[in-house]
Scaffold this motif. Structure first.
Motif, PDB file in Angstrom:
ATOM      1  N   LYS A 100     -39.353  57.432   7.886  1.00  0.00           N
ATOM      2  CA  LYS A 100     -40.364  57.292   8.894  1.00  0.00           C
ATOM      3  C   LYS A 100     -40.381  55.862   9.329  1.00  0.00           C
ATOM      4  CE  LYS A 100     -44.855  56.624   7.919  1.00  0.00           C
ATOM      5  NZ  LYS A 100     -44.822  55.294   8.213  1.00  0.00           N
ATOM      6  N   PRO A 101     -40.993  55.498  10.488  1.00  0.00           N
ATOM      7  CA  PRO A 101     -41.226  54.079  11.062  1.00  0.00           C
ATOM      8  C   PRO A 101     -41.643  53.249   9.587  1.00  0.00           C
ATOM      9  CG  PRO A 101     -41.851  55.778  12.455  1.00  0.00           C
ATOM     10  CD  PRO A 101     -41.693  56.393  11.464  1.00  0.00           C
ATOM     11  N   ASN A 206     -36.524  54.406  13.045  1.00  0.00           N
ATOM     12  CA  ASN A 206     -36.256  52.842  12.658  1.00  0.00           C
ATOM     13  C   ASN A 206     -37.057  52.098  13.403  1.00  0.00           C
ATOM     14  OD1 ASN A 206     -33.377  53.392  11.403  1.00  0.00           O
ATOM     15  ND2 ASN A 206     -33.108  54.597  13.226  1.00  0.00           N
ATOM     16  N   ALA A 207     -38.093  52.386  14.120  1.00  0.00           N
ATOM     17  CA  ALA A 207     -39.096  51.394  14.674  1.00  0.00           C
ATOM     18  C   ALA A 207     -40.017  50.909  13.659  1.00  0.00           C
ATOM     19  CB  ALA A 207     -39.937  52.212  15.728  1.00  0.00           C
ATOM     20  N   ILE A 208     -40.727  49.725  14.169  1.00  0.00           N
ATOM     21  CA  ILE A 208     -41.739  49.080  13.292  1.00  0.00           C
ATOM     22  C   ILE A 208     -42.845  49.129  14.292  1.00  0.00           C
ATOM     23  CG2 ILE A 208     -42.170  46.946  12.266  1.00  0.00           C
ATOM     24  CD1 ILE A 208     -39.264  46.349  12.208  1.00  0.00           C
ATOM     25  N   PHE A 209     -44.115  49.510  13.492  1.00  0.00           N
ATOM     26  CA  PHE A 209     -45.429  49.321  13.979  1.00  0.00           C
ATOM     27  C   PHE A 209     -46.254  48.073  12.949  1.00  0.00           C
ATOM     28  CE2 PHE A 209     -43.684  53.056  15.484  1.00  0.00           C
ATOM     29  CZ  PHE A 209     -43.878  53.457  16.886  1.00  0.00           C
ATOM     30  N   LEU A 263     -54.019  58.823  11.301  1.00  0.00           N
ATOM     31  CA  LEU A 263     -53.047  57.689  10.557  1.00  0.00           C
ATOM     32  C   LEU A 263     -53.240  57.420   9.048  1.00  0.00           C
ATOM     33  CD1 LEU A 263     -52.457  57.480  13.728  1.00  0.00           C
ATOM     34  CD2 LEU A 263     -51.887  54.955  13.375  1.00  0.00           C
ATOM     35  N   ILE A 264     -54.515  57.190   8.951  1.00  0.00           N
ATOM     36  CA  ILE A 264     -54.859  57.019   7.474  1.00  0.00           C
ATOM     37  C   ILE A 264     -55.111  58.333   6.820  1.00  0.00           C
ATOM     38  CG2 ILE A 264     -56.911  55.732   6.031  1.00  0.00           C
ATOM     39  CD1 ILE A 264     -57.529  53.952   8.042  1.00  0.00           C
ATOM     40  N   LEU A 268     -50.109  57.756   6.654  1.00  0.00           N
ATOM     41  CA  LEU A 268     -48.902  57.308   7.681  1.00  0.00           C
ATOM     42  C   LEU A 268     -48.731  55.855   7.798  1.00  0.00           C
ATOM     43  CD1 LEU A 268     -49.046  59.814  10.592  1.00  0.00           C
ATOM     44  CD2 LEU A 268     -47.748  59.844   8.500  1.00  0.00           C
ATOM     45  N   ILE A 269     -49.712  55.210   7.266  1.00  0.00           N
ATOM     46  CA  ILE A 269     -49.698  53.440   6.968  1.00  0.00           C
ATOM     47  C   ILE A 269     -49.123  53.079   5.817  1.00  0.00           C
ATOM     48  CG2 ILE A 269     -51.058  51.390   7.172  1.00  0.00           C
ATOM     49  CD1 ILE A 269     -52.875  52.702   9.234  1.00  0.00           C
ATOM     50  N   ASP A 270     -48.051  52.268   5.801  1.00  0.00           N
ATOM     51  CA  ASP A 270     -47.267  52.356   4.383  1.00  0.00           C
ATOM     52  C   ASP A 270     -47.931  51.312   3.662  1.00  0.00           C
ATOM     53  OD1 ASP A 270     -45.027  54.058   5.148  1.00  0.00           O
ATOM     54  OD2 ASP A 270     -44.620  52.262   6.743  1.00  0.00           O
ATOM     55  N   CYS A 271     -48.600  50.053   4.288  1.00  0.00           N
ATOM     56  CA  CYS A 271     -49.169  49.200   3.602  1.00  0.00           C
ATOM     57  C   CYS A 271     -50.183  48.586   4.357  1.00  0.00           C
ATOM     58  CB  CYS A 271     -48.054  47.897   3.410  1.00  0.00           C
ATOM     59  SG  CYS A 271     -46.817  48.266   2.328  1.00  0.00           S
ATOM     60  N   PHE A 272     -51.647  48.579   3.485  1.00  0.00           N
ATOM     61  CA  PHE A 272     -52.867  47.832   4.285  1.00  0.00           C
ATOM     62  C   PHE A 272     -52.747  46.177   3.515  1.00  0.00           C
ATOM     63  CE2 PHE A 272     -54.107  52.078   4.619  1.00  0.00           C
ATOM     64  CZ  PHE A 272     -54.700  52.113   5.692  1.00  0.00           C
ATOM     65  N   VAL A 273     -52.533  45.281   4.448  1.00  0.00           N
ATOM     66  CA  VAL A 273     -52.031  44.051   3.827  1.00  0.00           C
ATOM     67  C   VAL A 273     -53.362  43.034   4.006  1.00  0.00           C
ATOM     68  CG1 VAL A 273     -50.458  41.983   3.934  1.00  0.00           C
ATOM     69  CG2 VAL A 273     -49.762  44.141   4.610  1.00  0.00           C
TER      70      VAL A 273
END
Length: 336
Positions: A100-101, A206-209, A263-264, A268-273
């Protein structure tokens, strides 16, 4: 906001989102852009990419050493963000087959480094940095200002992302002011962040969000203060102490663009920074870096004067800067 290579000069995609209220055929415009760019790069690929930015390694490639150096030398007081971003970006870009992105959500008070770290990431992947045709920035209050156009914004946002990923699979999308975004709007791009092989023949993996938000800043500060009151070091705060609280907090915050978002909900969000509030010593480092960036020698008097002019909280302890390093550049102007 840049949508297509400069070689395609006559495209209609240069119209800002907020101004594009006339019904236009985004599909046709994207199709023309794709066809013309494909013709140029397909017929004369080496010549084209020598003089014009294209979606190839000489223009789009991770500089891991540069990324680490910039994070160490330009981002202050954010040990968690440095670790998470370095690992996430490196792991994603060195994976030949991501599922996934890459999706990062950056949270914290203003002036703590969210925009800066987005800039650092872009500059160490794209040769042209934020000016790259493959880096696209959206500001909620600028591009999505009118609630009555919510449906239109959803359709248009999908078209912009679909068209740009078609032109370059390694596209980056930065969404600023997520805490001011209309609820439900960001769900329009949910399919592009999911675990799909492709959607309509377009591969988004391959995209970045990157999402930037002040939401969660209060909770981050509470946890940081608690560590301070207990006599623990700032560096003892770990991602696990904050990430779950952040995701739950922004999901249930009606003033957040992530309110009840899929999304949450669908992970689908890889990291909450988290970005921690900055202390006096970090403000001094920001002033020193600002002087260095302008070509001036370090002047301790100026550094202390600027840091002293900032306001700090809580009222009694005065530990954290209200504005982080947000107004440092303006205050340095005064002394120079």
């Amino acid at each position: 906001m840049k949508m297509v290579p400069r070689a395609v000069l006559f495209l209609l995609l240069s119209t800002p989102l907020s101004a594009a209220m006339e019904p236009i055929s985004m599909g046709i415009a994207v199709g023309v852009a794709t066809a013309l760019t494909g013709l140029l790069t397909g017929t004369f690929p080496k010549l084209y990419c020598k003089f014009q930015e294209c979606c190839e390694a000489q223009w789009v490639e991770l500089n891991l050493t540069g990324l680490k150096t910039d994070l160490d030398n330009k981002l202050f007081g954010q040990h968690i963000a440095k670790q998470v971003v370095l690992k996430a970006v490196n792991g994603f870009l060195t994976n030949p087959n991501p599922k996934k992105p890459l999706t990062l959500s950056l949270h914290g008070w203003t002036g703590t480094g969210k925009n800066l770290i987005s800039k650092i990431i872009a500059e160490n992947i794209y040769k042209n940095g934020l000016k790259s045709n493959y880096v696209h920035q959206f500001v909620s209050t600028l591009h999505f200002p009118h609630p009555e156009y919510l449906h239109h914004y959803k359709e248009q946002l999908q078209e912009w992302i679909r068209g740009n990923v078609t032109l370059c699979p390694r596209s980056m999308f930065i969404f600023d002011e997520m805490d001011k975004m209309q609820a439900g709007l960001i769900d329009a791009i949910k399919p592009y962040l999911d675990y799909y092989e492709n959607i309509g023949g377009v591969v988004y993996r391959n995209a970045i969000f990157i999402f930037l938000s002040n939401a969660g800043g209060e909770r981050i500060t509470e946890i940081a203060l608690d560590f301070w009151h207990k006599g623990n070091k700032r560096e003892d705060i770990q991602l696990k102490d904050l990430e779950s609280k952040l995701s739950v907090g922004v999901f249930n915050n009606k003033k957040s663009g992530f309110w009840h978002t899929s999304l949450i909900d669908k992970n689908l969000i890889d990291c909450f920074v988290p970005f921690l509030p900055l202390e006096y010593k970090h403000v001094k480092l920001c002033v020193r870096e600002e002087l260095k960036a302008r070509g001036y020698q370090e002047d301790e008097d100026i550094i202390i004067s600027v840091a002293d002019e900032m306001t700090y909280f809580p009222e009694n302890e005065k530990i954290y800067s209200h504005k982080g390093c947000k107004t440092v550049a303006t205050k340095v102007d005064f002394y120079l």
